[in-house]
Scaffold this active site. Sequence first.
Site, mmCIF file in Angstrom:
data_model
loop_
_atom_site.group_PDB
_atom_site.id
_atom_site.type_symbol
_atom_site.label_atom_id
_atom_site.label_comp_id
_atom_site.label_asym_id
_atom_site.label_seq_id
_atom_site.Cartn_x
_atom_site.Cartn_y
_atom_site.Cartn_z
ATOM 1 C CG ASP A 272 7.596 3.370 -3.054
ATOM 2 O OD1 ASP A 272 7.779 4.267 -2.206
ATOM 3 O OD2 ASP A 272 8.418 3.090 -3.952
ATOM 4 C CG HIS B 193 5.343 5.221 -6.742
ATOM 5 N ND1 HIS B 193 6.632 5.217 -7.219
ATOM 6 C CD2 HIS B 193 5.026 3.917 -6.555
ATOM 7 C CE1 HIS B 193 7.076 3.968 -7.305
ATOM 8 N NE2 HIS B 193 6.111 3.156 -6.917
ATOM 9 C CG HIS C 111 6.218 -1.608 -1.598
ATOM 10 N ND1 HIS C 111 7.479 -2.142 -1.433
ATOM 11 C CD2 HIS C 111 6.211 -1.012 -2.817
ATOM 12 C CE1 HIS C 111 8.206 -1.881 -2.524
ATOM 13 N NE2 HIS C 111 7.456 -1.199 -3.368
ATOM 14 C CG HIS D 84 3.714 0.994 -10.226
ATOM 15 N ND1 HIS D 84 4.642 0.036 -10.558
ATOM 16 C CD2 HIS D 84 4.084 1.448 -9.007
ATOM 17 C CE1 HIS D 84 5.517 -0.085 -9.571
ATOM 18 N NE2 HIS D 84 5.195 0.765 -8.616
#
Length: 532
Positions: free
Chosen positions: A324, A374, A468, A378
């Site tokens: 991510d 994504h 990540h 955020h």
Amino acid sequence: MNVESPQVKQQQDRPTMAPDHPILTVAIALVVLSGLVLSTTRPPDPSEDGVIANLAENVGMETEEDPPAEASEEGTTVVEAAAVPGTEETTVAYEGDSDVTVTYPAIPDADPLTDFLDRTLTDRVHAFDAANPGAASFEGGWRLTAAGDGIVGVRVTTTETDSEETREGHSTYWYETDDGTVHGSSGLLAGQSELAALNERVREEVPDTVSATSLHPISTLYDSLGFSPEGDLIVEFDDGQVAPTSEGRVHVMVDREEAEELLSEFGLRAREAATRSVEEFTVAAAPEADKDGSSPGAPGEFSPIDDEVDCADPDTRCVALTYDDGPGGRTPELLDALAEHDAKATFFVTGHPVAEHPWTVRRTYAEGHELANHTLAHPDLATLGAGGVRADLDPVQAQVYRETGYVMDLMRPPYGSTNDTVARVTEEMGLAQIMWSVDTNDWKDREADVVAERALDGAEDGAIILMHDIHDTTIDASHEIIRELDERGYTMVTVSQLLGTPEPGRSYVDGVPEEPEETEEPEETEDADEDD
Ligand code: ZN
């Protein structure tokens, strides 16, 4: 910092590399030579003021009996629209805030082409708007580049302006009148290996201002292939696509004979049509009236699903690595590690990193990994209304579409935070919600050993592992994770491969085959994590 930035110049590379690279030296020599040949056999090319790499060493060999085709000021063939009776100009419908005027040709009896152009150009206008908060204007015009032998070529030129700059771009579409199919330019090539060969060739020929890491064999990058009147293949890139916009139009010409082995049968026919002068050409009606013109599976279009892999097979143990918040500066290193083990992963990308590392996005796509949404900034989507949720998902869909032509099917809500509104909007947008079954907490514990241990401890058939790729320790850990999973006999797959066909709007935590019931899904996961 950013090794992929278009601002990175490679001026120093060539002189230091050349002595060790005979091929490059030969290529440079040929460029010089072809320049000499060109200057003696052709009228001056106005585009030579811009960025040009040219390797047409056998110019002038053809002895055409027909009069030669006309060329545009940029070197590609042109057919006057009047040569195709009844052709009318149509304008893309648009309701939005930008200043948009995009036209395309409507040719009698070529309805699949008309529909294709309308749909494609409408998508491109919307993607420009959505990807770009500073979107100001988008203009598009067209010229025919071929008309004959059952083929019509349409070259579209767009000019887009945002708060930063104005960029011109080209795309060339090729219509086959017999079966009502529209090919993108990569459809002129015989297959993926020919597109890869062309990409390698272009890498050798482009000027120093173009970074090799920007060039990948994907259809969106090679969306404008055309021909000179002599039949040389001309590859043209959009402003800012492979070099800074200030460098102007980047194009590469591949000699007719050399391009021959790259072209499909259709490509060879397109070349013949393009290089012949046209008095008059009438399109025969396409056989199927309901044909929408598209031609899926062209060279340079990739699917996140590999037909050779079957995760439902009990002998195949599948695990999905997911990364991510990227891409990050070391994502290319992660892609190297995945490639070394023939492993695939899923990258849930966010807005600013995509804008910063567009070439990594291209490479990720070209290597068969899955790109997924994504959000732009955020946020915790569960705190937003439907409009807010959409406003954070739309731009990333558009960014990735503009870079790769790929329309993403999956999203992951930041922090795993979702609710009925998020479910409804993602369903409308065709996006399944993807959670995870293994949390490495790699954002919190920046120790490669710990991250690797958590990923490997949690790995089981059907697992979705959360990491990540913006953290150095995660990249370090991934070398170990990928090596070890491979050794344990796991097949590392994309999430879409793991899940089969995920349903838009629905939320998934893993792909364990015998999931007892849907109520185990974390519908309202309000995780305290700060960086999922
Ligand atoms: Zn995140």
